[in-house]
Scaffold this motif. Structure first.
Motif, PDB file in Angstrom:
ATOM      1  N   SER A  20      16.846  21.277 -62.313  1.00 52.31           N
ATOM      2  CA  SER A  20      16.190  20.126 -61.698  1.00 52.31           C
ATOM      3  C   SER A  20      17.206  19.404 -60.827  1.00 52.31           C
ATOM      4  N   ILE A  21      16.858  19.187 -59.563  1.00 52.84           N
ATOM      5  CA  ILE A  21      17.745  18.507 -58.622  1.00 52.84           C
ATOM      6  C   ILE A  21      16.943  17.503 -57.814  1.00 52.84           C
ATOM      7  N   ALA A  22      17.641  16.686 -57.030  1.00 46.97           N
ATOM      8  CA  ALA A  22      16.970  15.681 -56.201  1.00 46.97           C
ATOM      9  C   ALA A  22      16.247  16.340 -55.034  1.00 46.97           C
ATOM     10  N   VAL A  23      15.080  15.811 -54.690  1.00 43.77           N
ATOM     11  CA  VAL A  23      14.379  16.230 -53.479  1.00 43.77           C
ATOM     12  C   VAL A  23      15.252  15.865 -52.278  1.00 43.77           C
ATOM     13  N   PRO A  24      15.437  16.758 -51.316  1.00 38.30           N
ATOM     14  CA  PRO A  24      16.327  16.451 -50.191  1.00 38.30           C
ATOM     15  C   PRO A  24      15.839  15.279 -49.350  1.00 38.30           C
ATOM     16  N   GLU A  25      16.781  14.518 -48.829  1.00 32.84           N
ATOM     17  CA  GLU A  25      16.448  13.408 -47.954  1.00 32.84           C
ATOM     18  C   GLU A  25      16.046  13.925 -46.578  1.00 32.84           C
ATOM     19  N   VAL A  26      15.104  13.229 -45.959  1.00 34.51           N
ATOM     20  CA  VAL A  26      14.568  13.662 -44.663  1.00 34.51           C
ATOM     21  C   VAL A  26      15.278  12.910 -43.545  1.00 34.51           C
ATOM     22  N   ARG A  27      15.948  13.663 -42.670  1.00 38.20           N
ATOM     23  CA  ARG A  27      16.598  13.054 -41.516  1.00 38.20           C
ATOM     24  C   ARG A  27      15.558  12.717 -40.444  1.00 38.20           C
ATOM     25  N   ALA A  28      15.974  11.928 -39.453  1.00 35.37           N
ATOM     26  CA  ALA A  28      15.044  11.369 -38.465  1.00 35.37           C
ATOM     27  C   ALA A  28      14.201  12.433 -37.771  1.00 35.37           C
ATOM     28  N   ASP A  29      14.798  13.601 -37.469  1.00 33.18           N
ATOM     29  CA  ASP A  29      14.077  14.626 -36.706  1.00 33.18           C
ATOM     30  C   ASP A  29      13.474  15.706 -37.594  1.00 33.18           C
ATOM     31  N   GLU A  30      13.421  15.450 -38.889  1.00 37.36           N
ATOM     32  CA  GLU A  30      12.991  16.477 -39.830  1.00 37.36           C
ATOM     33  C   GLU A  30      11.633  16.169 -40.463  1.00 37.36           C
ATOM     34  N   VAL A  31      11.097  17.204 -41.130  1.00 35.46           N
ATOM     35  CA  VAL A  31       9.920  17.041 -41.982  1.00 35.46           C
ATOM     36  C   VAL A  31      10.284  17.562 -43.368  1.00 35.46           C
ATOM     37  N   LEU A  32       9.585  17.032 -44.365  1.00 37.36           N
ATOM     38  CA  LEU A  32       9.733  17.524 -45.733  1.00 37.36           C
ATOM     39  C   LEU A  32       8.566  18.463 -46.003  1.00 37.36           C
ATOM     40  N   VAL A  33       8.874  19.669 -46.442  1.00 38.38           N
ATOM     41  CA  VAL A  33       7.851  20.686 -46.678  1.00 38.38           C
ATOM     42  C   VAL A  33       7.779  21.013 -48.159  1.00 38.38           C
ATOM     43  N   GLY A  76      10.404  12.401 -40.872  1.00 32.54           N
ATOM     44  CA  GLY A  76      11.466  11.487 -40.503  1.00 32.54           C
ATOM     45  C   GLY A  76      10.980  10.443 -39.505  1.00 32.54           C
ATOM     46  N   SER A  77      11.837   9.496 -39.222  1.00 33.99           N
ATOM     47  CA  SER A  77      11.443   8.349 -38.388  1.00 33.99           C
ATOM     48  C   SER A  77      11.105   8.729 -36.953  1.00 33.99           C
ATOM     49  N   ASP A  78      11.610   9.876 -36.464  1.00 36.03           N
ATOM     50  CA  ASP A  78      11.338  10.289 -35.088  1.00 36.03           C
ATOM     51  C   ASP A  78      10.168  11.275 -34.980  1.00 36.03           C
ATOM     52  N   VAL A  79       9.498  11.533 -36.089  1.00 42.64           N
ATOM     53  CA  VAL A  79       8.434  12.539 -36.113  1.00 42.64           C
ATOM     54  C   VAL A  79       7.073  11.865 -36.249  1.00 42.64           C
ATOM     55  N   ASP A  80       6.086  12.399 -35.561  1.00 40.34           N
ATOM     56  CA  ASP A  80       4.728  11.869 -35.616  1.00 40.34           C
ATOM     57  C   ASP A  80       4.182  11.939 -37.050  1.00 40.34           C
ATOM     58  N   PRO A  81       3.796  10.798 -37.634  1.00 34.53           N
ATOM     59  CA  PRO A  81       3.262  10.796 -39.006  1.00 34.53           C
ATOM     60  C   PRO A  81       2.015  11.655 -39.169  1.00 34.53           C
ATOM     61  N   ALA A  82       1.340  11.967 -38.056  1.00 34.01           N
ATOM     62  CA  ALA A  82       0.136  12.794 -38.127  1.00 34.01           C
ATOM     63  C   ALA A  82       0.440  14.207 -38.602  1.00 34.01           C
ATOM     64  N   ALA A 136       9.016  23.720 -37.679  1.00 33.70           N
ATOM     65  CA  ALA A 136       7.893  23.810 -38.618  1.00 33.70           C
ATOM     66  C   ALA A 136       6.632  23.994 -37.792  1.00 33.70           C
ATOM     67  N   PHE A 137       6.091  25.209 -37.788  1.00 34.28           N
ATOM     68  CA  PHE A 137       4.999  25.569 -36.894  1.00 34.28           C
ATOM     69  C   PHE A 137       3.664  25.536 -37.630  1.00 34.28           C
ATOM     70  N   GLU A 138       2.741  24.731 -37.107  1.00 31.86           N
ATOM     71  CA  GLU A 138       1.424  24.643 -37.737  1.00 31.86           C
ATOM     72  C   GLU A 138       0.702  25.984 -37.647  1.00 31.86           C
TER      73      GLU A 138
END
Length: 338
Positions: A20-33, A76-82, A136-138
């Motif tokens: 068990s480890i910490a979920v990685p932090e999301v940088r401004a230009d990243e997404v969490l998958v 991340g903060s620079d990524v569209d929340p949609a 990350a490709f839809e």
């Protein structure tokens, strides 16, 4: 949102453990998958069995796995929340974006690239990963998570075929009817190849390839390859004898692409290569292939689901890594959520 996750670590050569480890932090230009499916690659097996591949040595616990798909759960903060909620296939690398190779469009050759499951960068045998949003490709709802994960090896096939200049009417020879060989065969057909010949010593693999991309299957131990005069030879076996035999089957000014690994040095027919001006290149990952991969799969030109022969939970990663030892196995998939 959860702050902890489970991950399967290669602790050292031949030893796997779930922690068990910490979920990685999301940088401004990243997404969490949230990872849905991860394909087992030969490189994962090699790290598990040997602890290293060439200059890449496992010196501390490492999360393996780089063929993945999943669902975006945070941005991340620079990524569209949609983007939250999108089903995605992940291109598992982060180039620097500013070096000579990146500026030349060859970001796969970036000397500072961070690639999943290549020491010391962790991979995807875990519940969550981060990746730059642009990687990350839809994917359409019609594409399974398994197929989306296998767009990574499909990208290898696309890149190999592009470098081999495979196109409408091409005659292509492929050595090795394993997962990559079958993917290359399907890719070549999707690109318009008129003839796709595949070689393998295993009869069951030859028969499978004939049903899924190849137009002809040969046993290199008994069938003559010299004189085939193909436009391109793509090695997906890594066997020195297969490389030698394949080169001798190439027409003047044809192309040879080396995809398979396993040997650092080969003995090559230099006079034959010189006299025919045969062009030889290796393949190191890929660039800008995911849109093509998604189109090929969603249109039905390439079928990746037929490659899946084993399914494993996160607690069964060791079994997944050993699955290839069983006859008839092609591609094992790990489901971190199970």
């Amino acid at each position: 949102m959860t702050t902890q996750m489970k991950a399967s670590f290669l602790k050292k050569q031949g030893e796997i453990a779930v922690e068990s480890i910490a979920v990685p932090e999301v940088r401004a230009d990243e997404v969490l998958v949230q990872v849905a499916a991860v394909g087992v690659c030969g490189s994962d097996v090699h790290y598990y069995a040997h602890g290293k591949i060439g200059p890449y040595v496992v010196e501390k616990p490492l999360i393996l796995g780089h063929e993945l798909s999943g669902v975006i759960t945070a941005v991340g903060s620079d990524v569209d929340p949609a983007r939250v909620g999108q089903r995605v296939a992940v291109e598992p690398q982060r180039p620097c974006g500013d070096c000579f190779q990146c500026n030349a469009g060859r970001y796969n050759l970036c000397p500072d690239i961070e690639f999943y499951a290549t020491p010391p960068i962790d991979g995807a045998f875990c519940e969550y990963v981060t990746i730059q949003s642009k990687f990350a490709f839809e994917i359409p709802e019609s594409v399974s998570f398994e197929a989306a994960a296998l767009m990574e090896p499909l990208s290898v096939g696309i890149w190999a075929c592009e470098r081999a200049e495979v196109g409408k009417g091409s005659r292509v020879l492929i050595a090795g009817a394993g997962p990559i060989g079958v993917i290359v065969a399907q890719t070549a057909r999707a690109l318009g190849a008129a003839e796709v010949i595949i070689t393998d010593v295993a009869e069951d693999r030859r028969e499978f390839a004939l049903k899924h991309g190849a137009t002809k299957a040969l046993d290199p131990r008994v069938d003559e390859l010299a004189g085939l005069e193909v436009d391109a030879f793509i090695d997906a076996s890594g066997a020195p004898a297969a490389v030698q035999g394949g080169i001798l089957a190439v027409r003047p000014a044809g192309r040879v692409i080396l995809v398979g690994g396993g040997h650092d040095e080969y003995s090559l027919p230099i006079s034959f290569i010189q006299n025919r001006e045969i062009w030889i290149s290796g393949v190191f990952r890929y660039t800008n292939t995911w849109p093509t991969a998604i189109e090929m799969v969603s249109s039905g030109k390439v079928d990746l689901d037929i490659l899946v022969t084993g399914r494993f939970g996160l607690n069964e990663v060791e079994n997944a890594l050993n699955a290839g030892k069983t006859a008839g196995q092609l591609k094992a998939i790990v489901y971190p959520g199970k």
